[in-house]
Write an enzyme that holds these catalytic residues in place. Sequence first.
Site, PDB file in Angstrom:
ATOM      1  N   ARG A 214       0.869  -1.180   0.000  1.00  0.00           N
ATOM      2  CA  ARG A 214       0.000   0.000   0.000  1.00  0.00           C
ATOM      3  C   ARG A 214       0.906   1.230   0.000  1.00  0.00           C
ATOM      4  O   ARG A 214       1.898   1.266   0.753  1.00  0.00           O
ATOM      5  CB  ARG A 214      -0.888   0.035   1.241  1.00  0.00           C
ATOM      6  CG  ARG A 214      -2.089  -0.912   1.206  1.00  0.00           C
ATOM      7  CD  ARG A 214      -3.136  -0.520   0.150  1.00  0.00           C
ATOM      8  NE  ARG A 214      -4.301  -1.390   0.163  1.00  0.00           N
ATOM      9  CZ  ARG A 214      -4.481  -2.455  -0.632  1.00  0.00           C
ATOM     10  NH1 ARG A 214      -3.549  -2.801  -1.507  1.00  0.00           N
ATOM     11  NH2 ARG A 214      -5.584  -3.162  -0.552  1.00  0.00           N
TER      12      ARG A 214
ATOM     13  N   GLU B  93      -3.925   7.585  -5.079  1.00  0.00           N
ATOM     14  CA  GLU B  93      -4.111   6.888  -6.359  1.00  0.00           C
ATOM     15  C   GLU B  93      -5.388   7.361  -7.042  1.00  0.00           C
ATOM     16  O   GLU B  93      -6.420   7.468  -6.385  1.00  0.00           O
ATOM     17  CB  GLU B  93      -4.172   5.373  -6.113  1.00  0.00           C
ATOM     18  CG  GLU B  93      -2.847   4.859  -5.562  1.00  0.00           C
ATOM     19  CD  GLU B  93      -2.837   3.364  -5.272  1.00  0.00           C
ATOM     20  OE1 GLU B  93      -3.835   2.688  -5.553  1.00  0.00           O
ATOM     21  OE2 GLU B  93      -1.813   2.875  -4.783  1.00  0.00           O
TER      22      GLU B  93
ATOM     23  N   HIS C  20      -1.073   0.229  -9.780  1.00  0.00           N
ATOM     24  CA  HIS C  20      -1.711  -0.708  -8.842  1.00  0.00           C
ATOM     25  C   HIS C  20      -2.325  -1.916  -9.581  1.00  0.00           C
ATOM     26  O   HIS C  20      -3.534  -2.151  -9.532  1.00  0.00           O
ATOM     27  CB  HIS C  20      -2.787   0.017  -8.004  1.00  0.00           C
ATOM     28  CG  HIS C  20      -3.105  -0.688  -6.706  1.00  0.00           C
ATOM     29  ND1 HIS C  20      -3.500  -0.028  -5.574  1.00  0.00           N
ATOM     30  CD2 HIS C  20      -3.095  -2.011  -6.372  1.00  0.00           C
ATOM     31  CE1 HIS C  20      -3.722  -0.906  -4.600  1.00  0.00           C
ATOM     32  NE2 HIS C  20      -3.477  -2.121  -5.065  1.00  0.00           N
TER      33      HIS C  20
HETATM   34  C1  GLV Z   1      -5.129  -5.154  -3.937  1.00  0.00           C
HETATM   35  O1  GLV Z   1      -4.403  -4.228  -3.733  1.00  0.00           O
HETATM   36  C2  GLV Z   1      -5.836  -5.905  -2.946  1.00  0.00           C
HETATM   37  O2  GLV Z   1      -5.814  -5.548  -1.748  1.00  0.00           O
HETATM   38  O3  GLV Z   1      -6.479  -6.892  -3.342  1.00  0.00           O
END
Ligand code: GLV
Length: 333
Positions: free
Chosen positions: A239, A268, A287
Site C-alpha cells: 500500500r 491513487e 496498482h
Molecule cells: C489489492 O491491492 C488488494 O488488496 O487486493
Amino acid sequence: MEKPKLYMTRLIPERGLKKIRERFEVEIWPEEAPPPKEVIVEKVRGKDALVSLLTDKIDAEVMDASPNLRIIAQYAVGFDNIDLKAATERGIYVTNTPGVLTETVADFAFALMLAAARRVVEADRYVREGKWKVGWHPTMMLGYDVYERTLGIVGLGRIGSAVARRAKGFNMKVIYYDVRRRPELERELGVEYRPLEELLKDSDFVSLHVPLTPETRHMIGERELRMMKKTAVLVNTARGPVVDEKALYRALKEGWIAAAALDVFEKEPTPVDNPLLELSNVVVAPHIASASFETRSRMAEMVAENLIAFLEGRTPPNLVNKEVVEVRKPGFS
Ligand code: GLV
Ligand code: GLV
C-alpha cells in the site's frame, strides 16, 4: 423469498457476477472510476449487501445509510478502506479475497524487482527514443544483479512467503521482518528473521508485504531509507502510505538508495506531476499487481462465495471481522 438487494461499486468479472445475480437483486455503478462518496451513501439505502473495492471509503456514514445492510464483500485482499470497528458494532459482516491473488502479486513484485535492478523500463525507452547509437558498449545501462543477493521481505504473510519462494530460485539469501516471528515458515522457506533496522541495513532488495494499518503508515520514512544500502532497491506492491513518498523522492534523488519500483502510491491515481515520476531510477505501475485474467475472475468468484455463504446462514469463508458472529448470526432474515 424475495432476493436480497445488493449494491456493487464497480463491474466485477462475469464468473463471479453471474453467481451473485442468481441469488441477489444487483445494482452496479456503471463507470470505471469509483462512485463519489455521496453516490455510495445514496445507493446503499435500502440495500442488504454491498460489494466494495479498495478505492471506496466505507465508513459509518455508508453503513448507517441502510439499516438492512448485513454484509460488505470486498473485492480485494486489503480492506484498509473499510471501518471494521464500525461494521462490527453494527453487526455487519466484512469479507475479503485472500489467497487467490497471492501468487499473482508475488509474480509482479518479482517483475518489478527485476525491472528496477536491470533497468528494463529505462532500456525500453532508450531504444524507442532513438538513443541507442552504439551497438554494444561495456558500460551501457549497467544495473544490479539479483541472483545471490540479499532480499529483505517486510511482512511474511502469504504474499511475502510467495516472494521468498521465488527468491530461492534466484539463489538469493532471504531475510524477513514481521511483527511476529514465524519459526515454522523460517524452516519451511529457509528464511531468517531480522529486526527491521538490521533487515534494512543488510538487504540489497527490500520488498514490502504488510497491510496498511496505523502502525505501518510511513513505516519506511527518512530514517529507514537512510539505513539502507546505497545500492539497494525498494519494491512496494503493498500500500502506498506504507512509504513516505517525500522521503523516498529525496532518497532516490540524493542517492541514499539506488532505485525503487512502485505499484502503489500515497494517493491513487498518483498525479502526473508527482516528482517521483521525473526520476529515471523509479519504475512505476498503476496498482496492477493482482491484475491477471485468472486471478481477477477468481476474486470475483470468492466475493460470490462469501455472499452466498452468508445468504445461506453460514459463516462466510473469508470473514475479516470474526467477532461479528457474537453480534449477529449470518443470514438476511
Ligand atoms: C489489492 O491491492 C488488494 O488488496 O487486493
Ligand atoms: C495475502 O493474501 C496476504 O495475506 O499476504
